[in-house]
Design an enzyme around this catalytic site. Structure first.
Site, PDB file in Angstrom:
ATOM      1  N   ASP A   1      28.133  -0.766  33.322  1.00 59.42           N
ATOM      2  CA  ASP A   1      27.429   0.257  32.560  1.00 59.42           C
ATOM      3  C   ASP A   1      28.259   1.540  32.594  1.00 59.42           C
ATOM      4  OD1 ASP A   1      25.315   1.541  31.187  1.00 59.42           O
ATOM      5  OD2 ASP A   1      24.565   2.328  33.081  1.00 59.42           O
TER       6      ASP A   1
ATOM      7  N   GLU B   1      17.708  17.245  29.253  1.00 60.86           N
ATOM      8  CA  GLU B   1      16.817  18.355  28.943  1.00 60.86           C
ATOM      9  C   GLU B   1      16.944  19.472  29.965  1.00 60.86           C
ATOM     10  OE1 GLU B   1      12.853  16.773  28.391  1.00 60.86           O
ATOM     11  OE2 GLU B   1      13.238  16.704  26.241  1.00 60.86           O
TER      12      GLU B   1
ATOM     13  N   PHE C   1      10.226  11.638  21.815  1.00 67.50           N
ATOM     14  CA  PHE C   1      11.483  10.928  21.542  1.00 67.50           C
ATOM     15  C   PHE C   1      11.253   9.423  21.614  1.00 67.50           C
ATOM     16  CE2 PHE C   1      15.197   8.680  23.091  1.00 67.50           C
ATOM     17  CZ  PHE C   1      16.191   9.119  22.233  1.00 67.50           C
TER      18      PHE C   1
ATOM     19  N   THR D   1      27.399  -0.159  27.072  1.00 69.47           N
ATOM     20  CA  THR D   1      26.657   1.086  27.169  1.00 69.47           C
ATOM     21  C   THR D   1      25.819   1.292  25.927  1.00 69.47           C
ATOM     22  OG1 THR D   1      26.882   3.495  27.394  1.00 69.47           O
ATOM     23  CG2 THR D   1      28.620   2.351  26.205  1.00 69.47           C
ATOM     24  N   GLY D   2      24.813   2.109  26.058  1.00 66.06           N
ATOM     25  CA  GLY D   2      23.981   2.496  24.917  1.00 66.06           C
ATOM     26  C   GLY D   2      24.434   3.774  24.260  1.00 66.06           C
ATOM     27  N   ASP D   3      25.463   4.420  24.787  1.00 68.71           N
ATOM     28  CA  ASP D   3      25.943   5.680  24.234  1.00 68.71           C
ATOM     29  C   ASP D   3      26.720   5.457  22.942  1.00 68.71           C
ATOM     30  OD1 ASP D   3      24.774   7.118  26.169  1.00 68.71           O
ATOM     31  OD2 ASP D   3      26.593   7.647  27.257  1.00 68.71           O
TER      32      ASP D   3
ATOM     33  N   ASP E   1      20.097  -2.180  33.147  1.00 68.05           N
ATOM     34  CA  ASP E   1      21.206  -3.050  33.548  1.00 68.05           C
ATOM     35  C   ASP E   1      20.739  -4.309  34.263  1.00 68.05           C
ATOM     36  OD1 ASP E   1      22.990  -1.007  32.659  1.00 68.05           O
ATOM     37  OD2 ASP E   1      22.698   0.029  34.561  1.00 68.05           O
TER      38      ASP E   1
END
EC number: 7.6.2.1
Length: 1086
Positions: free
Chosen positions: A400, A504, A546, A680-682, A803
């Site tokens: 990850d 945030e 979100f 990864t989710g990025d 993960d």
């Protein structure tokens, strides 16, 4: 469109991946109050609140454990041999097979019983935990397992929820509470839960109707008699922890094994190491050798008896019963007898030695001081000891990014306001700062900057941590404290922030550096202190939460002057289509540059709502939130309607720094021959920059990209597949996104072709980057590589709950004890505090564990072949009469006592290369990769060595016996003296062979090697020198002592030992060492 097709494919994949276990609908009366007489209601029976993760009970442990153990082929085989010895008249005692089998079964049962006892202990800690329940208005303390569905439960701060609850009342004024769900989804950040309005614990009667709840809370549906709809924000899950809230009251709706935690539990599949598979293959070979020996001896026996006078010699007349017996039944009985006589070629004790080696060897990982992290005060954790040797065989590493390669510790770096580049003062050069000030004062309107900073202070779900006056130093007890630069700092700046995302918190702290400070919430009002130290108050009207589909969040607030504003922040791909194109052109360049530099980017937009627009949006939101059906779809439609026509006011850049020594670790893994895949989710730009920073992509790496963008081109990314990979020195990197991967894995007829083509491309690349990945897709990637040609060993490493799927799917799962909870740690096989520890775990411990256990397996087969081959050869000289060569005591104790401890010590302590050299020279890992020491060629070498030594033992002693008078008094040696000499040479040879293989000597090695030889000598003296009353016959009475009186016997024993070890001695002298000597490598590096 292509994007909608991809979205549908992703939806289908997710739908098929879900677990359809669900709980039936139920009606619950709060507090168990009687239902009205008008209601036809039959009280249902719900399960209790006990959690059971153990496998055995006191009553079923013995039969269940025995059943599971005898399902193993080796144990079942030896059970059959033992029964044959009991039933059939065999040449050896049943004790010779029964005692080793009993030892193996007992040791394994103790180990499994101890592990299950630990599970019972953990269950009791949860089930016996005391909780507060309201019964008839009184607080009662009872054990957690006694909670029933419908009970009203009181939970105070920092307590975990004992079951799934509906929030009825909170001590906070805004009727919310904060929870952390680290034990469920791995997220340690605070989440906001709320109770539906106008609730009170003192309501006389309230009925709750629950629909089915699957594994995913998003499918939870619930309503009350007033038809008020509740959603996941009203549900408190078992295992979550109450934070920043004094206490709450909730009604139990799901308990015990029906809670989400229990339904979400996924038992770990049994992972088998490649060594175990090799053992089974070698076992089949030796089983064939055993059957062949038994067939040959059975055939030779009846050939011998077919000769005149041999079937019934004058000194051994047959009885009438033997004459009437069936010939074929006799042949089968003789075959079984020979199987029993030769069955010691199958090393039953090897299994218990391997189990002990894995169990004891795992402690070396836990005890390694280099794995101890002073920050969390923890070291490495071993959850599965059966895979130690697999750590030395890894070919693919799936990792990850966020929290694994990076620290998941966000820091605000810079921002862009209306196209003007604003950099954090700590990193801004003086010359550029002066140019910026002149340009900014002349061009940039101050209102845009303040609007942007207000957006950062308002568009979030951050809460200011409540101070008790004893936290954070002085806290609220003073008006202000002096900052580092001599300025006064408001106490609120010293308080902690609570948020569901570290991004945030970083943005709120970034706004503080530019003069705008978020002071917290009071009821529904958000308080912000501006640069003039004036406190502005905004009424929070709505929060548009979100979600991963919209990839943005919004808030609607009303200022003191009555203006209604919508602030929105989100990913550039979700914000840019909803603002004007000229605004995008001013900011997109900065966003792309920040993403290339590895920063996480967010865009901020703004919209001023008229009274009519707000009234329409407010009505739509309230109606959607009260909907009982399709609530999520209706909310999404309202969100999309409101979040249109916005104005883009800026963008932010937040840095997620690399883990300590992340680049060095990844570089070492690649030098060791492993291929690293980043899942990864990025977004692609951020992940690509991280790969460059970690040295996974080098400047000379040619990148191949397969994304939605490349698919829009006629020459699709698949068009480069026919290229030839001719340049051996050229490194390739491959990039693919989740949407394109959905097309690769779809169910179309061409999917198998695309999948094989995709895999072929990936296997020719040193590094593969998969971005915008869903957790299910991570597991699909791992499964595809794991089941590819050659079955390469895969390792997955991550720190979050997203993960877990790939950690469970890979051969080896590694969890990092990071900031995203412990879900990954609990589901992993091994857990380490930092990514940098992976280097030593694989290159050091993994390498040594594999070499040790590979040598153990080969050595066990070798020494048992040396043991049984003389017994087989002896049948050619005794008329195949099943006469044993060795005494029963030697048969029983050879593997248990005489030769077991030296190899166990070797398999735990051997270091053919010291740890420092293995860490500094990663290429040594390649020498043992792909099961190099357990291939057929090393196995053949050990087998031929065993055959050579077995032949030498038997015929060397036979040459000694060619002279019948071996004692001074003229007496001759008998058959038991013959077997004892062979056995003595055997024990000394195999033990000294192991001593020659040992390169790292400790006092333990010396003790067990020389101690085992001394024990054999002492045992033989006492076993044959004393008349034991429990023995009906004593075959070795004074045999060993008489043997050692003969000089010829001494000479033959020493000579045969030297001749047996001569090939090994010559190989050590003439052959180039397989591995460099530790000192040699160390001096080379110096």
């Amino acid at each position: 469109s292509a994007l909608s097709i991809l979205a549908n494919l992703t939806h289908v994949i997710c739908a098929f991946g879900r677990d359809e276990r669900r709980v039936d609908s139920r009606t619950i009366y709060v507090g168990h109050r009687p239902c009205p007489a008008t209601d036809a209601f039959i009280p249902p029976k719900f399960c209790d609140n006990r959690i059971v993760s153990s496998k055995y009970t006191v009553w079923n442990f013995l039969p269940k454990n025995l059943f599971e153990q005898f399902r193993r082929i080796a144990n079942f085989y030896f059970l059959i041999i033992f029964l044959v010895q009991v039933i059939v008249d065999t040449p050896t005692s049943p004790v010779t097979s029964g005692l080793p089998l009993f030892f193996v079964i007992t040791v394994t049962a103790i180990k499994q019983g101890y592990e299950d006892w630990l599970r019972h202990k953990a269950d009791n800690e949860v089930n016996k935990y005391l909780v507060t329940v309201l019964e008839d208005g009184r607080r009662t303390r009872k054990e957690s397992e006694k909670i029933k569905v419908g009970d009203v439960v009181e939970v105070v701060e920092d307590e975990t929820f004992p079951c799934d609850l509906i929030l009825l009342q909170s001590s906070r004024e805004d009727e919310t509470c904060f929870v952390t769900t680290a034990s469920l989804d791995g997220e340690s950040n605070h989440k906001v839960e709320c109770c539906y309005s106008n609730t009170s614990v003192t309501v006389p009667l309230r009925r709750v109707v629950c629909g089915g709840m699957t594994l995913f809370v998003t499918f939870f549906s619930l309503c009350v008699v007033s038809l008020r709809s509740l959603g996941p924000e009203n549900l408190l899950l078992k295992g979550a922890t109450l934070k920043n809230t004094q206490k709450i009251y909730g009604v139990a709706v799901y308990s015990g094994m029906e809670t989400k935690m229990a339904l979400n539990y996924q038992g770990k599949s049994q992972k088998r190491s490649v060594v175990e598979k090799s053992i089974n293959a070698f076992l089949l070979v030796y089983l064939c050798i055993l059957v062949s020996k038994a067939l040959v001896c059975t055939t030779l026996k009846y050939v011998w008896q077919s000769q005149p006078g041999q079937e019934e010699p004058w000194y051994n007349q047959k009885t009438q019963k033997e004459k009437d017996a069936n010939l074929y039944l006799n042949m089968f009985t003789d075959f079984l007898s020979f199987m029993v006589l030769f069955n010691f070629i199958i090393p039953v004790s090897m299994y218990v030695t391997v189990e002990m080696q894995k169990f004891l060897g795992s402690f070396f990982i836990s005890w390694d001081k280099d794995f101890f992290d002073p920050e969390i005060q923890e070291g490495a954790l071993v959850n599965t000891s059966d895979l130690n040797e697999e750590l030395g065989q890894v070919e693919y590493v799936f990792t990850d990014k966020t929290g694994t390669l990076t620290q998941n510790s966000m820091e605000f770096i810079e921002c862009c306001i209306d196209g003007f580049h604003v950099i954090n003062g700590h990193y801004f050069l003086l010359e550029k700062f002066i140019q910026f000030c002149i340009w900014f004062l002349m061009n940039a309107p101050l209102e845009e900057e303040e609007l942007f900073l207000r957006a950062l202070c308002l568009c979030h779900t951050v809460q200011v941590k409540e101070s008790t006056g004893q936290e954070d130093g002085v806290g609220d007890q003073v008006d202000g404290v002096l900052g580092l630069d001599g300025e006064m700092v408001h106490p609120a700046e010293l308080r902690g922030f609570i948020a569901s995302s570290p991004d945030e918190v970083a943005l709120v702290k970034g706004a503080m550096k530019y003069g705008f400070t978020f002071l917290g919430m009071e009821s529904k009002n958000m308080r912000v202190m501006n640069r003039d130290k004036d406190v502005e108050t905004y009424e929070l009207l709505h929060v548009l939460n979100f979600d991963p589909v919209r990839r943005r969040m919004s808030v609607i607030v009303r200022s003191n002057c009555g203006d209604i504003m919508l602030f929105c922040k989100g990913a550039d791909s979700s914000i840019f289509p909803r603002v004007r194109q000229e605004e995008v052109d001013r900011i997109s360049m900065h966003v792309e540059r920040n993403a290339t530099e590895g920063y996480r980017t967010l865009c901020v937009a703004y919209k001023l709502l008229s009274s009519e627009e707000y009234a329409q949006a407010d009505a739509g939101l309230r109606e959607a939130r009260l909907a009982l059906d399709d609530r999520e779809e209706k909310l999404m439609a309202v969100y999309n309607q409101v979040e249109t026509g916005m104005s883009l006011i800026g963008a932010t850049a937040v840095e997620d720094r690399l883990q300590e020594e992340a680049a060095e670790t990844m570089e070492a893994l690649q030098r060791a021959g492993m291929k690293v895949w980043v899942l990864t989710g990025d977004k692609m730009e951020t992940a690509k920059s991280t790969c460059y920073a970690c040295r996974l992509f080098q400047r000379g790496t040619e990148l191949l990209e397969l994304t939605v963008r490349t698919l829009e081109d006629e020459s699709s990314a698949f068009s480069f597949s026919p290229r030839s990979w001719t340049s051996a020195k050229q490194d390739y990197g491959f990039i693919i996104d989740g949407a394109t991967l959905s097309l690769v894995f779809n169910s179309s007829p061409d999917s198998s072709h695309y999948k094989s083509l995709f895999l072929q491309i990936c296997q020719n690349c040193t590094t593969v980057l998969c971005c915008r990945m869903a957790p299910l897709q991570k597991a699909q990637i791992v499964n595809m590589v794991k089941n590819s040609k050659g079955s390469p060993i895969t390792l997955s490493i991550g720190d979050g709950a997203n993960d877990v799927s790939m950690i469970l799917e890979a051969h080896i799962g590694i969890g990092i004890k990071g900031k995203e909870g412990r879900q990954a740690v609990r589901n992993s096989d091994y857990a380490i505090p930092k990514l940098k520890h992976l280097k030593k775990l694989l290159l050091g411990h993994g390498h040594l564990y594999y070499v040790r256990i590979a040598h153990l397996v080969q050595y066990f087969f070798y020494k048992n072949l040396c043991f049984i081959l003389p017994q087989f050869l002896y049948q050619f000289f005794c008329g195949s009469s099943q006469q044993p060569l060795y005494d029963a005591a030697y048969l029983t104790m050879y593997n248990i006592c005489f030769t077991s401890m030296p190899i166990l010590a070797y398999s735990l302590l051997e270091q053919h290369i010291c740890m420092e050299v293995l860490m500094s020279n990663a290429t040594l890992y390649r020498d043992v990769a792909k099961n190099a020491m357990l291939r057929w060629s090393p196995f053949l070498y050990w087998t031929l060595l065993g055959v050579y030594q077995g032949l030498l033992f038997f015929f060397g002693v036979r040459f000694l016996f060619s002279n019948p008078a071996l004692q001074d008094n003229g007496q001759v040696f008998g058959n038991w003296s013959y077997g004892t000499i062979v056995f003595t040479v055997l024990v000394f040879t195999v033990t000294l062979k192991l001593a020659m293989d040992t390169r790292h000597w400790t006092w333990i090695n010396h003790f067990v090697i020389w101690g085992s030889l001394a024990f054999y000598m002492v045992f033989s003296f006492f076993w044959g020198g004393i008349i034991w009353p429990f023995l009906r016959q004593q075959r070795l009475y004074f045999v060993f002592a008489n043997m050692l009186r003969s000089v010829s016997a001494w000479l033959v024993i020493i000579l045969l030992i030297l001749l047996s070890l001569l090939p090994e001695i010559l190989l050590l002298v003439l052959r180039k060492p397989r591995w460099p000597h530790s000192r040699q490598v160390r001096y080379t590096h110096i």
